[in-house]
Design a protein around this motif. Structure first.
Motif, short mmCIF file in Angstrom:
data_model
loop_
_atom_site.label_atom_id
_atom_site.label_comp_id
_atom_site.label_asym_id
_atom_site.label_seq_id
_atom_site.Cartn_x
_atom_site.Cartn_y
_atom_site.Cartn_z
N LEU A 1 -78.85 21.61 10.03
CA LEU A 1 -77.67 21.37 10.85
C LEU A 1 -78.03 20.63 12.14
O LEU A 1 -77.33 19.69 12.54
CB LEU A 1 -76.99 22.70 11.18
CG LEU A 1 -76.00 23.24 10.16
CD1 LEU A 1 -75.55 24.64 10.55
CD2 LEU A 1 -74.80 22.33 10.02
N ARG A 2 -79.13 21.04 12.76
CA ARG A 2 -79.53 20.37 14.01
C ARG A 2 -79.80 18.89 13.77
O ARG A 2 -79.43 18.03 14.57
CB ARG A 2 -80.78 21.05 14.57
CG ARG A 2 -80.53 22.41 15.18
CD ARG A 2 -81.73 22.88 16.01
NE ARG A 2 -81.58 24.27 16.39
CZ ARG A 2 -82.10 25.29 15.72
NH1 ARG A 2 -82.81 25.06 14.63
NH2 ARG A 2 -81.92 26.54 16.12
N ALA A 3 -80.49 18.60 12.65
CA ALA A 3 -80.81 17.21 12.36
C ALA A 3 -79.53 16.40 12.12
O ALA A 3 -79.39 15.27 12.60
CB ALA A 3 -81.73 17.14 11.13
N TYR B 1 -73.13 13.61 15.00
CA TYR B 1 -72.01 14.15 15.79
C TYR B 1 -71.71 13.23 16.97
O TYR B 1 -72.60 12.82 17.69
CB TYR B 1 -72.34 15.55 16.32
CG TYR B 1 -71.17 16.19 17.01
CD1 TYR B 1 -70.16 16.79 16.28
CD2 TYR B 1 -71.07 16.19 18.40
CE1 TYR B 1 -69.07 17.38 16.92
CE2 TYR B 1 -69.98 16.78 19.04
CZ TYR B 1 -68.99 17.38 18.29
OH TYR B 1 -67.92 17.95 18.91
N GLN B 2 -70.45 12.91 17.12
CA GLN B 2 -70.00 12.08 18.23
C GLN B 2 -68.88 12.81 18.95
O GLN B 2 -67.95 13.31 18.31
CB GLN B 2 -69.47 10.72 17.74
CG GLN B 2 -70.54 9.85 17.09
CD GLN B 2 -69.96 8.53 16.63
OE1 GLN B 2 -68.75 8.34 16.67
NE2 GLN B 2 -70.80 7.62 16.21
N SER C 1 -66.99 22.28 18.58
CA SER C 1 -68.18 21.79 19.28
C SER C 1 -69.39 21.97 18.37
O SER C 1 -69.30 22.60 17.30
CB SER C 1 -68.41 22.54 20.60
OG SER C 1 -68.78 23.89 20.33
N THR C 2 -70.55 21.42 18.79
CA THR C 2 -71.77 21.61 18.02
C THR C 2 -72.20 23.07 18.02
O THR C 2 -72.81 23.54 17.07
CB THR C 2 -72.90 20.74 18.62
OG1 THR C 2 -73.08 21.09 19.99
CG2 THR C 2 -72.57 19.27 18.51
N THR C 3 -71.89 23.79 19.07
CA THR C 3 -72.24 25.22 19.13
C THR C 3 -71.52 25.98 18.03
O THR C 3 -72.11 26.85 17.37
CB THR C 3 -71.87 25.79 20.51
OG1 THR C 3 -72.51 25.02 21.53
CG2 THR C 3 -72.30 27.24 20.61
#
Length: 271
Positions: free
Chosen positions: A82-84, A90-91, A56-58
């Protein structure tokens, strides 16, 4: 603002920043995996910006921050990059589609209807037999009704016992239950879960605390840095859950923590 990569003028990704710093220190990804306890394939995914390979993104944010701390790179700058990237690239995986479209006009097959009817008849027969025989068991003591306290694993109330002279003396129940609190002494990734599912899955910040719900059923914790967690039971410190050498999965119920704090009895010498 992120610097260019020196050739095309495109912004540097978080993975490029981390790889450049790692190679500048003469380190391999295996060295970073050993320092952070993060699997090598996940570190490769962060460096190559292949975030779909991560759960996951987390996890992507947590792994990136841990990587940056391990090699002394500005953690805030890496997190910003990373957030950008995650926001832009991210899909989430596409949900699985049925192999065959459903025809709304087509009802259930005759075989399915017959099977469902047979199951319903069997269930009715079993229920009828159960309740029918129960009516004739009046001489048997009824089973005690379930209570909220019993469902939650709490001790029953003290049962009075007869004392000389006919007086009754309440019997004290053994110590059980209590509030378990986890406090992070530094950034540490934890997953706390019980028999019902995940309760917490995050990176705890320094000085952040978490009170384990007293109603949790068999609560447990999974973490790679148990040495960064202080554990208390009803406000009293207990021994650490583990060391920095390896990840752990251990119980954190009040009874489990109390057993860690209580030293094992020393056998008496023979003779």
């Amino acid at each position: 603002m992120m610097d260019g990569d020196g050739t095309t003028g495109t912004p540097r990704t978080a993975g490029m920043m981390l790889r450049s710093a790692r190679e500048g220190q003469g380190l391999t990804l295996s060295d970073i995996a050993q320092r952070t306890r993060i699997p090598l394939r996940h570190l490769e995914a962060v460096e190559d910006s292949k975030f779909q390979a991560l759960p996951s993104t987390t996890y992507a944010m947590g792994f990136g921050r841990a990587y940056a701390r391990a090699i002394g790179v500005d953690e805030t700058e890496v997190a910003r990059a990373l957030r950008a990237e995650l926001a832009a690239n991210y899909q989430r995986p596409e949900p699985l589609q049925d192999l065959e479209p459903i025809d709304a006009r087509r009802g259930p097959s005759g075989g399915l209807v017959a099977a469902a009817a047979a199951i319903a008849i069997v269930v009715l027969l079993v229920v009828g037999v159960f309740f029918g025989t129960s009516l004739f068991r009046e001489d048997e003591p009824a089973a005690p009704a379930a209570t909220v306290a019993g469902d939650l694993g709490m001790l029953p109330a003290a049962t009075p016992t007869a004392a000389p002279g006919g007086a009754t003396v309440p019997v004290a129940a053994p110590a059980s239950g209590g509030q378990v609190t986890l406090t992070a002494t530094g950034p540490v990734w934890v997953r706390i879960f019980d028999d019902t599912g995940t309760l917490v899955n995050k990176e705890m910040a320094a000085n952040e605390r978490y009170d384990v719900p007293e109603t949790a059923r068999n609560p447990q914790i999974r973490t790679g840095r148990p040495d960064l967690l202080t554990v208390t039971l009803n406000g009293s410190n207990v021994p650490p859950l583990g060391t920095a050498e390896r990840a752990i999965t251990v119980g954190i119920s009040a009874d489990a923590i109390r057993s860690r704090a209580t030293p094992a009895p020393t056998p008496s010498p023979a003779g």
